[in-house]
Design an enzyme around this catalytic site. Sequence first.
Site, PDB file in Angstrom:
ATOM      1  N   HIS A   1      -1.463  -0.287  -9.760  1.00  0.00           N
ATOM      2  CA  HIS A   1      -2.037  -1.261  -8.805  1.00  0.00           C
ATOM      3  C   HIS A   1      -2.470  -2.551  -9.528  1.00  0.00           C
ATOM      4  CE1 HIS A   1      -4.169  -1.592  -4.663  1.00  0.00           C
ATOM      5  NE2 HIS A   1      -3.890  -2.793  -5.126  1.00  0.00           N
TER       6      HIS A   1
ATOM      7  N   ARG B   1       0.853  -1.194   0.000  1.00  0.00           N
ATOM      8  CA  ARG B   1       0.000   0.000   0.000  1.00  0.00           C
ATOM      9  C   ARG B   1       0.888   1.243   0.000  1.00  0.00           C
ATOM     10  NH1 ARG B   1      -3.489  -2.796  -1.313  1.00  0.00           N
ATOM     11  NH2 ARG B   1      -5.560  -3.122  -0.407  1.00  0.00           N
TER      12      ARG B   1
ATOM     13  N   GLU C   1      -3.700   7.153  -4.338  1.00  0.00           N
ATOM     14  CA  GLU C   1      -4.218   6.504  -5.544  1.00  0.00           C
ATOM     15  C   GLU C   1      -5.594   7.002  -5.924  1.00  0.00           C
ATOM     16  OE1 GLU C   1      -2.456   2.254  -4.819  1.00  0.00           O
ATOM     17  OE2 GLU C   1      -4.403   2.047  -5.773  1.00  0.00           O
TER      18      GLU C   1
HETATM   19  C1  8YV Z   1      -6.720  -5.921  -5.091  1.00  0.00           C
HETATM   20  C2  8YV Z   1      -5.072  -5.581  -3.142  1.00  0.00           C
HETATM   21  O1  8YV Z   1      -6.685  -5.726  -6.448  1.00  0.00           O
HETATM   22  O2  8YV Z   1      -6.366  -7.335  -2.246  1.00  0.00           O
HETATM   23  C3  8YV Z   1      -5.670  -6.366  -2.037  1.00  0.00           C
HETATM   24  O3  8YV Z   1      -5.405  -5.995  -0.871  1.00  0.00           O
HETATM   25  O4  8YV Z   1      -4.325  -4.734  -2.907  1.00  0.00           O
HETATM   26  C4  8YV Z   1      -5.330  -5.752  -4.579  1.00  0.00           C
HETATM   27  O5  8YV Z   1      -4.401  -6.639  -5.091  1.00  0.00           O
HETATM   28  C5  8YV Z   1      -7.698  -4.953  -4.512  1.00  0.00           C
HETATM   29  O6  8YV Z   1      -7.504  -4.728  -3.169  1.00  0.00           O
HETATM   30  C6  8YV Z   1      -9.100  -5.398  -4.692  1.00  0.00           C
HETATM   31  O7  8YV Z   1      -9.976  -4.723  -3.815  1.00  0.00           O
END
Ligand code: 8YV
Length: 329
Positions: free
Chosen positions: A291, A244, A273
Amino acid sequence: MPNRKPVVIITRKLPEAVETRLRELFDARLNDDDHAMSQAELVEAVKQADVLVPTVTDKISKAVIMQAGENLKLIANFGNGVDNIDVETANLRGISVTNTPGVLTEDTADMTMALILAVARRVIEGSQVIGDDNSWQGWSPTWMLGHRTYGKRLGIVGMGRIGQAVARRAKAFGLQIHYNNRRPVHASIEEELEATYWESLGQMLARMDIVSVNCPHTPGTYHLLSAPLLKLMKPDAIIVNTARGEIIDENALARMLEANELGGVGLDVFEHEPAVNRKLLNNPKAVLLPHMGSATIEGRIDMGEKVIINIKTFVDGHTPPDRVLPSMV
Ligand code: 8YV
């Protein structure tokens, strides 16, 4: 849960197979045009839904949850990280929260390796030389030199499922594995990975050639890689983040990169983001992705399957397998 098909509101478009199954099982309300929902739309959704299925792009804040209707009993996140949801407020309001752990581990670890290699070996810069304008003048021994990764020290921040999957890959590439975590991992895992535990993040950062961020974003990890800690890093070190954006002070990182105080960065996630710090743009030492860490069709279908199992189990009166408790975030 009501004596009718539960109303399940899904905030973003999901793969066809997942949407079909959601429609079969529930009174599924889909987002056909895949627009990111506004706060007002999210409030409307929590007022109507029995179950909400949000994603990373939906901020399910205290303000949103406080306006939820009586019927909302489950927030089944389509994603592993739950930093988009105020889990504590949900819990206080008697709303359960679930996530989709495990199924995006390998894809995210692949993308982490892709970024490490892309930054160290200048993959994107090189590929951009070959284009319509024929700017490639031919091979030269001192041109497009990157850095070897073999034998270098990789410091993994957060040795959970994804951190360990990165470590396995990196070890196979001949990198030396170091890690910082709240606690050391089990001795058998340390042994398998020949990994060195650093209790102090600062001390680890100061000695690494490459750093990979793989911990979740929680109040405790916000700006974990702060300006003073980043300053401890070697001037030619590389940082890669597939976790993140909020875990790194992005402004400090961008300033250091601009001032040549870092060797390069590979970022799949950003602090604000989809906005990206302008100082990072057009810097050849920054490989930036939107992402995409878990963006495989297989992964998205597995995530959908997890969401369905969590909802179905909950609706049938059982504890969903991927329940997230406030104490876990
Ligand atoms: C997803 C992610 O695409 O799952 C996670 O925590 O960071 C990502 O890879 C996204 O969060 C889907 O909501």
